[in-house]
Design an enzyme around this catalytic site. Structure first.
Site, PDB file in Angstrom:
ATOM      1  N   LYS A  55       0.800  -1.222   0.000  1.00  0.00           N
ATOM      2  CA  LYS A  55       0.000   0.000   0.000  1.00  0.00           C
ATOM      3  C   LYS A  55       0.839   1.282   0.000  1.00  0.00           C
ATOM      4  CE  LYS A  55      -4.446  -1.212   0.173  1.00  0.00           C
ATOM      5  NZ  LYS A  55      -5.492  -0.615  -0.679  1.00  0.00           N
ATOM      6  N   SER A 313       0.830  -9.944  -0.293  1.00  0.00           N
ATOM      7  CA  SER A 313       0.590  -8.502  -0.328  1.00  0.00           C
ATOM      8  C   SER A 313       0.761  -7.788   1.004  1.00  0.00           C
ATOM      9  CB  SER A 313      -0.818  -8.215  -0.872  1.00  0.00           C
ATOM     10  OG  SER A 313      -1.799  -8.910  -0.120  1.00  0.00           O
TER      11      SER A 313
END
Length: 420
Positions: A55, A313
């Site tokens: 992110k 992720s």
């Protein structure tokens, strides 16, 4: 319309901005998974990113593209944790004030990390039980205070920033003399897979892009099936990083254009993957971060002999959740069962149950019983751990003889939530 979609050049532009800021995370060949699935499997380790998730890429690039006037008034965002950390790190790095909205259900580990990365530049507001409730409140706040809202996924610059990890995957594969047959990526709002697919479809057009959603929040799959963005009425927040009720309209169009398939993975299966990654490879993955690896089981026939990349992720997993993760994994695997059983209120009843009902490899993990006065029998809440899931048939047969009216707690979600 496709003219507003992110393309390879957009991603490369973001890559030039970010390569001196973000960590180029390793693309690691995974011997264990490769042997398990008879494939050539690589893991893109975004769990090793500065804020332990991808992110940071989208957040930093989006904020870096703001005007001086926009940065002077400050920014705001809504996030279940990882986007918030990316915004917090960026604002601390660039000296920009940020007000960050997070759901009240966000794990404390992620809240603490936002404070750590943002320091004095960040104010945290815990609003709502879900990301969508927090997101709505953040948008209202942004309008009231004239702040720039940094979208978590539905923004061209955010998408381009997330796509920069695909540039690194491509570079590392070329260096290894490899090409990817498939890339697996988790989907929440869709920013990651939109960015990755935008780059991959031009740079490596033969590579299939496979999206992965949790069973409790399959927003993109349902939207694509309906051919329109569709809001989920109920979501399971266990995979908190991808627990999004409404995917973005921009990310939806990217997925329509670029994604080859979407798989749905039960949360219990994700838990088993988290434990497997930790015990076999010493990888600490959060639930959403493990989705891509978890999906390999569903695709095990298709990936045989193929080169596959799974994007891990995120690694922001609160250690306090491990007991719940282990429990969910055992339930999904059919190894742990809970029952309410009526026991005769006489001496030796428990010994009889252990000797006659339990199998030789079964273990009691929970036993709650209070003797009732002037009653011949009383209810017992009992948890049983099996060594082999196939042993359940014999256990149920013997259990029915002991108490024909026993209740399987596993089969009643409300009863399970209340009792366990």
């Amino acid at each position: 319309m496709t003219d507003d979609l992110v393309n390879k050049e957009d991603v490369l532009k973001a890559y030039k901005v970010l390569r001196s800021v973000v960590k180029q995370t390793p693309l690691q060949h995974d011997a264990y998974l490769s042997q398990k699935y008879h494939a050539n499997i690589f893991l893109k380790r975004e769990d090793l990113q500065i804020v332990r998730s991808f992110k940071l890429r989208g957040a930093y690039y989006a904020i870096s593209q703001l005007s001086e006037a926009e940065t002077e008034t400050g920014v705001t965002c809504a996030s279940a944790g990882n986007h918030a950390q990316g915004v917090a790190y960026t604002c601390n790095h660039l000296g920009i004030k940020a007000t960050i909205f997070m759901p009240s259900t966000t794990p404390s580990q992620k809240i603490d990390q936002v404070r750590y990365f943002g320091k004095e530049f960040v104010e945290i507001k815990l609003i709502g039980d879900t990301f969508d409730e927090s997101n709505e409140a953040a948008h209202v706040y942004a309008d009231e205070h004239n702040l720039t809202f940094i979208e978590p996924f539905n923004d061209r610059n955010v998408i381009a920033g997330q796509g920069t990890l695909a540039v690194e995957i491509h570079q590392d594969l070329v260096a290894e003399g490899e090409t990817a047959d498939m890339v697996f990526a988790a989907i929440g709002g869709g920013g990651l897979i939109s960015g990755v697919s935008s780059y991959m479809k031009e740079a490596m057009p033969e590579t299939k892009i496979i999206g992965v959603e949790s069973l409790g929040a399959p927003g993109m799959k349902i939207s694509l099936d309906a051919n329109k963005v569709t809001t989920l009425t109920d979501i399971d927040k266990f995979c908190d990083g991808t627990a999004v009720a409404t995917v973005g309209d921009l990310t939806f169009r990217h997925c329509q254009q670029n994604v080859d398939d979407i798989l749905i993975v039960p949360e219990g299966q994700v838990c088993g993957t988290i434990i497997d990654l930790y015990t076999k490879q010493a990888i600490v993955a959060e639930p959403s971060g493990a989705l891509s690896v978890s999906a390999l089981e569903q695709y095990k026939d298709e990936i045989k002999g193929k080169t596959v990349v799974c994007i891990v992720s995120g690694g922001n997993n609160d250690i306090n959740r491990m007991a719940e993760i282990d429990e969910r994994a055992l339930l999904y695997q059919g190894l742990k069962h809970y029952f309410i059983v009526n026991f005769p209120q006489r001496a030796g009843a428990l010994k009889e149950f252990v000797n006659d009902i339990l199998g030789g490899n079964d273990d009691i993990t929970k036993f709650e019983y209070t003797k009732k006065v002037h009653r011949s029998e009383g209810p017992v809440l009992i948890g049983i751990l099996l060594k082999n899931k196939d042993d359940i048939e014999g256990l149920l047969s013997r259990l029915e003889k002991f108490d024909p009216h026993y209740i399987s707690v596993n089969e009643n979600s409300k009863l399970y939530s209340f009792l366990i």
